[in-house]
Design an enzyme around this catalytic site. Structure first.
Site, PDB file in Angstrom:
ATOM      1  N   ASN A  37       1.661   1.114  -1.041  1.00  0.00           N
ATOM      2  CA  ASN A  37       1.547   2.238  -0.022  1.00  0.00           C
ATOM      3  C   ASN A  37       0.197   2.768  -0.018  1.00  0.00           C
ATOM      4  O   ASN A  37      -0.519   2.597  -1.032  1.00  0.00           O
ATOM      5  CB  ASN A  37       2.833   3.485  -0.244  1.00  0.00           C
ATOM      6  CG  ASN A  37       3.946   2.918   0.102  1.00  0.00           C
ATOM      7  OD1 ASN A  37       4.065   2.348   1.179  1.00  0.00           O
ATOM      8  ND2 ASN A  37       4.807   3.437  -0.636  1.00  0.00           N
TER       9      ASN A  37
ATOM     10  N   CYS B 200       9.255  -3.187   3.106  1.00  0.00           N
ATOM     11  CA  CYS B 200       8.846  -2.494   4.402  1.00  0.00           C
ATOM     12  C   CYS B 200       9.235  -3.276   5.573  1.00  0.00           C
ATOM     13  O   CYS B 200       8.742  -4.545   5.567  1.00  0.00           O
ATOM     14  CB  CYS B 200       7.617  -2.316   4.189  1.00  0.00           C
ATOM     15  SG  CYS B 200       6.693  -1.353   5.751  1.00  0.00           S
TER      16      CYS B 200
ATOM     17  N   HIS C 228      16.723   5.962   2.022  1.00  0.00           N
ATOM     18  CA  HIS C 228      16.501   6.709   3.206  1.00  0.00           C
ATOM     19  C   HIS C 228      17.599   7.902   3.154  1.00  0.00           C
ATOM     20  O   HIS C 228      18.729   7.531   2.851  1.00  0.00           O
ATOM     21  CB  HIS C 228      16.791   5.896   4.359  1.00  0.00           C
ATOM     22  CG  HIS C 228      15.649   4.672   4.529  1.00  0.00           C
ATOM     23  ND1 HIS C 228      14.574   4.970   5.160  1.00  0.00           N
ATOM     24  CD2 HIS C 228      15.574   3.311   3.989  1.00  0.00           C
ATOM     25  CE1 HIS C 228      13.709   3.830   5.147  1.00  0.00           C
ATOM     26  NE2 HIS C 228      14.279   3.007   4.314  1.00  0.00           N
TER      27      HIS C 228
ATOM     28  N   GLU D 159       7.472   9.020   5.367  1.00  0.00           N
ATOM     29  CA  GLU D 159       7.952   7.889   4.551  1.00  0.00           C
ATOM     30  C   GLU D 159       7.237   8.196   3.109  1.00  0.00           C
ATOM     31  O   GLU D 159       6.339   8.712   2.876  1.00  0.00           O
ATOM     32  CB  GLU D 159       7.001   6.695   4.941  1.00  0.00           C
ATOM     33  CG  GLU D 159       7.494   6.068   6.212  1.00  0.00           C
ATOM     34  CD  GLU D 159       6.879   4.445   6.440  1.00  0.00           C
ATOM     35  OE1 GLU D 159       7.091   3.630   5.414  1.00  0.00           O
ATOM     36  OE2 GLU D 159       6.676   4.112   7.451  1.00  0.00           O
TER      37      GLU D 159
ATOM     38  N   CYS E  43       8.815   2.748  10.988  1.00  0.00           N
ATOM     39  CA  CYS E  43       9.396   2.666  10.008  1.00  0.00           C
ATOM     40  C   CYS E  43      10.504   1.763  10.170  1.00  0.00           C
ATOM     41  O   CYS E  43      11.661   2.102  10.777  1.00  0.00           O
ATOM     42  CB  CYS E  43       9.816   3.625   9.061  1.00  0.00           C
ATOM     43  SG  CYS E  43      10.498   3.214   7.495  1.00  0.00           S
TER      44      CYS E  43
ATOM     45  N   THR F 297      12.527  -0.280   8.111  1.00  0.00           N
ATOM     46  CA  THR F 297      13.879  -0.108   7.248  1.00  0.00           C
ATOM     47  C   THR F 297      14.588   1.257   7.657  1.00  0.00           C
ATOM     48  O   THR F 297      15.853   1.384   7.547  1.00  0.00           O
ATOM     49  CB  THR F 297      13.451   0.061   5.494  1.00  0.00           C
ATOM     50  OG1 THR F 297      12.593   0.763   5.358  1.00  0.00           O
ATOM     51  CG2 THR F 297      13.156  -1.477   5.247  1.00  0.00           C
ATOM     52  N   GLY F 298      13.605   2.179   8.108  1.00  0.00           N
ATOM     53  CA  GLY F 298      14.234   3.446   8.352  1.00  0.00           C
ATOM     54  C   GLY F 298      14.933   3.500   9.798  1.00  0.00           C
ATOM     55  O   GLY F 298      16.008   4.205  10.075  1.00  0.00           O
TER      56      GLY F 298
END
Length: 282
Positions: A66, A75, A168, A217, A226, A228-229
């Site tokens: 990151n 990601c 998350h 994030e 995002c 995966t979000g």
């Protein structure tokens, strides 16, 4: 040392891609990755992604730092960019690239499919829903975290937690534009209920098949998208009876198509765009 790189973005979530296929040793340290991600004194990015040799029968391995130097498990937008990067590298090497890749990540093996229309579809695997798998102390370890109260920034939020290999916390709001991410996001990320910190998604339900999302994030702060979000948010919507198993997720950078199939696997489809290539001394 001279380093060739290519910058890509997935809906504005931008990454520096590095060809690391010749070695399992990363070509950059976390500290150097932080400097390259700096938008004033570096290239500017939300993270640095390395394409490494495959493991356990996979085509390639993905590692990512990151912008703060931390290493997430996976990601979603980044892995789509990696797919395009690998196809570009293979085309340069042999003039032939695959349309499907098996990628080893810290969150497990992901399958990428490059679509004819330029989109990339990722089989994100199965979500993890138990508190111990997130991880979080909000409920007992063997229970799911669905619409649980969480006190942050002087108010109580109803949250649902999902892991897509990375953690998350999703909360549904009337208006995502009204959320002060700069102030609230860090307080969610570093809340004591999340021992490994947390990604936080604020979701507005427009229709059962259309959600709006803003995200803070872990390790990167505010980003335009995002992946995966978006997957975790659709799952939270289904678990709380707010949305269908297939929906469009609108993020500040654009839209993703997410589907939670009957077999429990999550599919994410979205763009990955090459921005520019360069060479620098590191």
């Amino acid at each position: 040392m001279s380093l060739e790189f290519v910058k890509y973005h997935g809906l504005g979530n931008d990454f520096i891609l590095v060809d690391n296929r010749a070695s399992t040793k990363l070509r950059l340290t976390p500290d150097r990755a932080v400097k390259l991600c700096d938008r004033h004194f570096g290239i500017g990015a939300d993270g640095v992604i390395f394409a490494l040799p495959g493991q356990d029968g996979t085509d390639y391995t993905m590692r990512i730092f990151n912008s703060d130097g931390s290493e997430p498990e996976m990601c979603g937008n980044g892995i789509r960019c990696l797919g395009r990067f690998l196809a570009d590298l293979e085309t340069t090497d042999t003039e032939v690239s695959k349309q499907k890749y098996l990628i080893h990540t810290l969150a497990g093996v992901m399958t990428l499919k490059l679509e004819a229309n330029g989109q990339v579809t990722v089989d994100m695997g199965m979500p993890y829903l138990l508190a111990a798998e997130i991880p979080t102390s909000l409920v007992d370890a063997d229970l799911k975290v669905i619409d649980q109260p969480l006190d942050v920034a002087g108010q109580t939020w109803q949250v649902t937690c999902v892991s897509m290999g990375n953690p998350h916390c999703i909360t549904f709001v009337e208006d995502v534009a009204a959320i002060s991410l700069e102030q609230i996001g860090p307080q969610f990320e570093h809340h004591s209920a999340f021992p490994q910190r947390i990604n936080t998604e604020f979701i507005q339900v427009v229709r059962s098949d259309y959600l709006k999302m803003r995200v803070w994030e872990r390790g990167a702060g505010i980003t335009l998208a995002c992946g995966t979000g978006a997957c975790a948010s659709l799952i939270a919507g289904v678990l709380t009876g707010r949305c269908d198993r297939r929906a469009t997720i609108e993020l500040p950078g654009g839209c993703l198509e997410i589907e939670w199939a009957a077999d429990g696997r999550i599919a994410m489809t979205g763009p990955a765009t090459r921005v520019f290539a360069g060479n620098l001394e590191v």
